[in-house]
Design an enzyme around this catalytic site. Structure first.
Site, mmCIF file in Angstrom:
data_model
loop_
_atom_site.group_PDB
_atom_site.id
_atom_site.type_symbol
_atom_site.label_atom_id
_atom_site.label_comp_id
_atom_site.label_asym_id
_atom_site.label_seq_id
_atom_site.Cartn_x
_atom_site.Cartn_y
_atom_site.Cartn_z
ATOM 1 N N ILE A 131 39.644 22.702 20.380
ATOM 2 C CA ILE A 131 40.107 23.843 19.572
ATOM 3 C C ILE A 131 39.172 25.038 19.725
ATOM 4 O O ILE A 131 39.597 26.152 20.036
ATOM 5 C CB ILE A 131 40.186 23.438 18.082
ATOM 6 C CG1 ILE A 131 41.168 22.271 17.898
ATOM 7 C CG2 ILE A 131 40.574 24.625 17.208
ATOM 8 C CD1 ILE A 131 41.087 21.582 16.557
ATOM 9 N N ASN A 152 37.328 9.829 11.134
ATOM 10 C CA ASN A 152 35.867 9.799 11.003
ATOM 11 C C ASN A 152 35.493 10.048 9.547
ATOM 12 O O ASN A 152 36.362 10.216 8.693
ATOM 13 C CB ASN A 152 35.231 10.833 11.940
ATOM 14 C CG ASN A 152 35.748 12.226 11.648
ATOM 15 O OD1 ASN A 152 35.523 12.770 10.583
ATOM 16 N ND2 ASN A 152 36.491 12.806 12.598
ATOM 17 N N LYS A 178 55.167 -0.689 12.869
ATOM 18 C CA LYS A 178 53.841 -1.277 12.660
ATOM 19 C C LYS A 178 53.543 -2.316 13.750
ATOM 20 O O LYS A 178 54.367 -3.198 14.002
ATOM 21 C CB LYS A 178 53.810 -1.929 11.283
ATOM 22 C CG LYS A 178 52.477 -2.514 10.929
ATOM 23 C CD LYS A 178 52.498 -3.173 9.564
ATOM 24 C CE LYS A 178 51.241 -3.968 9.368
ATOM 25 N NZ LYS A 178 51.312 -4.813 8.183
ATOM 26 N N ASP A 234 38.035 13.563 19.344
ATOM 27 C CA ASP A 234 38.056 13.980 20.745
ATOM 28 C C ASP A 234 39.238 13.362 21.489
ATOM 29 O O ASP A 234 39.728 13.921 22.458
ATOM 30 C CB ASP A 234 36.749 13.590 21.436
ATOM 31 C CG ASP A 234 35.598 14.477 20.976
ATOM 32 O OD1 ASP A 234 35.846 15.685 20.783
ATOM 33 O OD2 ASP A 234 34.477 13.970 20.787
ATOM 34 N N PHE A 238 29.960 23.797 15.153
ATOM 35 C CA PHE A 238 28.961 22.869 14.616
ATOM 36 C C PHE A 238 28.743 21.797 15.683
ATOM 37 O O PHE A 238 29.680 21.467 16.416
ATOM 38 C CB PHE A 238 29.465 22.189 13.338
ATOM 39 C CG PHE A 238 29.120 22.922 12.070
ATOM 40 C CD1 PHE A 238 29.850 24.029 11.676
ATOM 41 C CD2 PHE A 238 28.061 22.508 11.268
ATOM 42 C CE1 PHE A 238 29.540 24.709 10.513
ATOM 43 C CE2 PHE A 238 27.730 23.176 10.092
ATOM 44 C CZ PHE A 238 28.471 24.274 9.715
ATOM 45 N N LYS A 286 31.311 25.453 25.669
ATOM 46 C CA LYS A 286 32.465 25.934 24.887
ATOM 47 C C LYS A 286 32.466 27.458 24.786
ATOM 48 O O LYS A 286 33.322 28.035 24.112
ATOM 49 C CB LYS A 286 32.459 25.288 23.498
ATOM 50 C CG LYS A 286 32.650 23.758 23.541
ATOM 51 C CD LYS A 286 32.614 23.148 22.136
ATOM 52 C CE LYS A 286 32.581 21.627 22.184
ATOM 53 N NZ LYS A 286 33.729 21.019 21.505
HETATM 54 O O1 PMT Z 1 32.773 17.330 6.262
HETATM 55 P P1 PMT Z 1 31.397 16.897 5.767
HETATM 56 O O2 PMT Z 1 31.411 15.493 5.212
HETATM 57 O O3 PMT Z 1 30.797 17.876 4.809
HETATM 58 O O4 PMT Z 1 30.435 16.823 7.027
HETATM 59 C C1 PMT Z 1 30.103 18.004 7.708
HETATM 60 C C2 PMT Z 1 30.080 17.794 9.232
HETATM 61 C C3 PMT Z 1 28.946 16.865 9.609
HETATM 62 C C4 PMT Z 1 31.424 17.217 9.701
HETATM 63 C C5 PMT Z 1 29.895 19.228 9.852
HETATM 64 O O5 PMT Z 1 28.679 19.754 9.417
HETATM 65 C C6 PMT Z 1 29.931 19.165 11.393
HETATM 66 O O6 PMT Z 1 28.945 18.923 12.056
HETATM 67 N N1 PMT Z 1 31.129 19.416 11.965
HETATM 68 C C7 PMT Z 1 31.396 19.272 13.421
HETATM 69 C C8 PMT Z 1 31.590 17.826 13.749
HETATM 70 C C9 PMT Z 1 31.938 17.623 15.185
HETATM 71 O O7 PMT Z 1 33.041 17.248 15.464
HETATM 72 O O8 PMT Z 1 31.036 17.984 16.036
HETATM 73 P P2 PMT Z 1 31.204 17.844 17.647
HETATM 74 O O9 PMT Z 1 29.833 17.955 18.149
HETATM 75 O O10 PMT Z 1 32.007 16.649 17.990
HETATM 76 O O11 PMT Z 1 32.054 19.129 18.033
HETATM 77 C C10 PMT Z 1 31.446 20.375 18.367
HETATM 78 C C11 PMT Z 1 32.313 21.521 17.904
HETATM 79 O O12 PMT Z 1 33.562 21.496 18.595
HETATM 80 C C12 PMT Z 1 32.655 21.492 16.443
HETATM 81 O O13 PMT Z 1 32.635 22.826 15.966
HETATM 82 C C13 PMT Z 1 34.055 20.927 16.404
HETATM 83 O O14 PMT Z 1 34.789 21.419 15.273
HETATM 84 C C14 PMT Z 1 34.616 21.449 17.708
HETATM 85 N N2 PMT Z 1 35.691 20.640 18.313
HETATM 86 C C15 PMT Z 1 35.439 19.367 18.708
HETATM 87 C C16 PMT Z 1 36.433 18.661 19.353
HETATM 88 C C17 PMT Z 1 37.701 19.257 19.557
HETATM 89 N N3 PMT Z 1 38.679 18.618 20.151
HETATM 90 N N4 PMT Z 1 37.901 20.511 19.141
HETATM 91 C C18 PMT Z 1 36.929 21.206 18.535
HETATM 92 O O15 PMT Z 1 37.132 22.363 18.148
#
Ligand code: PMT
Length: 401
Positions: free
Chosen positions: A308, A210, A289, A279, A324, A342
């Site tokens: 995580i 991403n 390849k 995800d 986030f 979560k």
């Molecule tokens: O890195 P930058 O370019 O500065 O951009 C910042 C950002 C937009 C990436 C950052 O501010 C942000 O929003 N990060 C979380 C992105 C994200 O994956 O969000 P989500 O809504 O998909 O996930 C929710 C939370 O679960 C997040 O804290 C994520 O780290 C966590 N997660 C998600 C999936 C997974 N398998 N494990 C996780 O821990």
């Protein structure tokens, strides 16, 4: 409690019998959390060897101004910039005189001239030399220039005299040095932050990922360090330099980020998931390849990655866990759902569909959501936002045991 957590102390050692106490002083400064580098004058090396102070500080000792090899490793201007505090202990009468005159005739005086850091001296000399009008005049000049003076103590001296001029004990000097700094809002805390994207391999040359640049997570790590925290940054692939004084663990895939996070999170006070974790990942990674076929489409079967932050929030005991939410619609509603599902303590929602904020931008704007309510932080640089977030999170952490 006094702390020098994450502080860089440049210890200057000048010639005097108290130079042997510098060895203990290095330990006392380290006990309070400082990283110590040492500069010795030529006279100091008559009393204690650079090798001893190198072994104790864990860094090469700097002795000469005109040594091309030492300058290439860390030059005198870099040393001057590196320091948060230049502490000269023991400070001899001769050194005080040279400093008061603004001389730059050896490495230590040159660094003192060049640095923007606070300067502190722990004088050590014979009582007659201390009382001498020249020394007292130099002392007055230095104090007028805001040089901090620790001691000296009064008592029996190595030469047999009794009076003022003994260097303070190392532990007293270390505490006086720590008192020059405000304790950070995260002093004594351990913080783990995930940042950047993950890459999920398809074959040896392709992956799913991403647009996360890591800027938000790295800015949070820098702000946590500045607030005094021991900071671990678990980072997916980015082009960013390691934030100063943070420890970075490099990972590539979500599974690797999961393993590193679970290993680090058990012993931390605050866990922040700023990484954009994939995800899903391909069920299989092709050994070779993948070749183009005659078909117009291809299908890659994906399997869910472990969550995580949900796993961190399920630890017993768990750190204060902050996620986030990157959303392009229904920002607050989706973020609230993630907070609940979560089992997080707090979630920081950012709208990735808004121009100029979110992924790969220098700015961000967020809404903090916890179980009591919401707080919006308007658009600002990720560095400023990170400092504001760290300060707000520090206030919410449970008191230290
Ligand atoms: O890195 P930058 O370019 O500065 O951009 C910042 C950002 C937009 C990436 C950052 O501010 C942000 O929003 N990060 C979380 C992105 C994200 O994956 O969000 P989500 O809504 O998909 O996930 C929710 C939370 O679960 C997040 O804290 C994520 O780290 C966590 N997660 C998600 C999936 C997974 N398998 N494990 C996780 O821990």
């Amino acid at each position: 409690m006094s702390s020098l957590a994450n502080k860089h102390i440049l210890l200057g050692v000048t010639g005097g019998i108290a130079a042997y106490k510098s060895a203990d002083l290095i330990r006392r400064l380290q006990d309070l959390g400082a990283e110590v580098r040492v500069v010795m004058t030529a006279a100091a090396q008559e009393f204690i060897t650079p090798l001893t102070l190198q072994a104790l500080s864990g860094n090469p000792v700097h002795t000469t101004l005109l040594d091309p090899e030492a300058e290439a490793a860390m030059g005198h201007i870099q040393l001057a910039r590196w320091a948060d505090l230049v502490l000269v202990a023991p400070a001899s009468a001769d050194f005080m005189a040279r400093l008061a005159q603004g001389k730059g005739d050896d490495l230590l005086t040159t660094v003192c001239l060049a640095t923007a850091a606070t300067l502190a001296l722990a004088p050590a000399m014979n009582q007659g030399m201390w009382r001498n009008v020249s020394t007292q005049e130099n002392l007055r000049l230095l104090q007028e220039r805001n040089v901090r003076i620790f001691g000296p103590a009064d008592g029996s001296q190595a030469c047999g005299d009794i009076g003022p001029g003994r260097m303070l004990e190392p532990v007293q000097i270390a505490i006086a040095a720590a008192s020059l700094f405000q304790p950070g809002s995260l002093a004594g805390r351990r913080v783990v932050i995930t940042a950047g994207p993950t890459r999920e391999a398809i074959d040896p040359v392709r992956y799913i990922s991403n647009y996360s640049s890591g800027k938000m997570g790295y800015a949070l790590a820098q702000a946590a360090v500045e607030a005094g925290a021991q900071t671990i940054l678990i980072s997916g692939p980015t082009h960013l330099p390691i934030p100063e004084r943070a420890t970075r663990i490099d990972v590539t895939s979500a599974q690797q980020m999961y393993d590193a996070s679970l290993q680090q999170a058990a012993a931390c006070d605050l866990f922040i998931g700023a990484a954009a974790v994939a995800d899903y990942r391909p069920v299989t990674i092709a050994a070779n390849k993948l070749k183009k076929t005659t078909n117009d489409s291809m299908t890659i079967e994906l399997v869910k990655n472990p969550d995580i932050i949900a796993a961190v929030a399920a630890l017993q005991p768990k750190p204060f866990t902050v996620g986030f939410a990157a959303e392009s619609e229904n920002l607050l509603a989706y973020a609230r759902t993630k907070l609940q599902h979560k089992n997080l303590d707090l979630i920081i929602a950012n709208n990735i569909a808004t121009e100029g904020i979110g992924f790969d931008s220098d700015d961000n704007a967020v809404t903090l959501i916890d179980h009591n309510g919401e707080q919006a932080l308007t658009q600002r640089s990720k560095q400023q936002l990170a400092r504001d977030l760290i300060s707000l999170l520090a206030d919410r952490l449970p008191a230290q045991q």
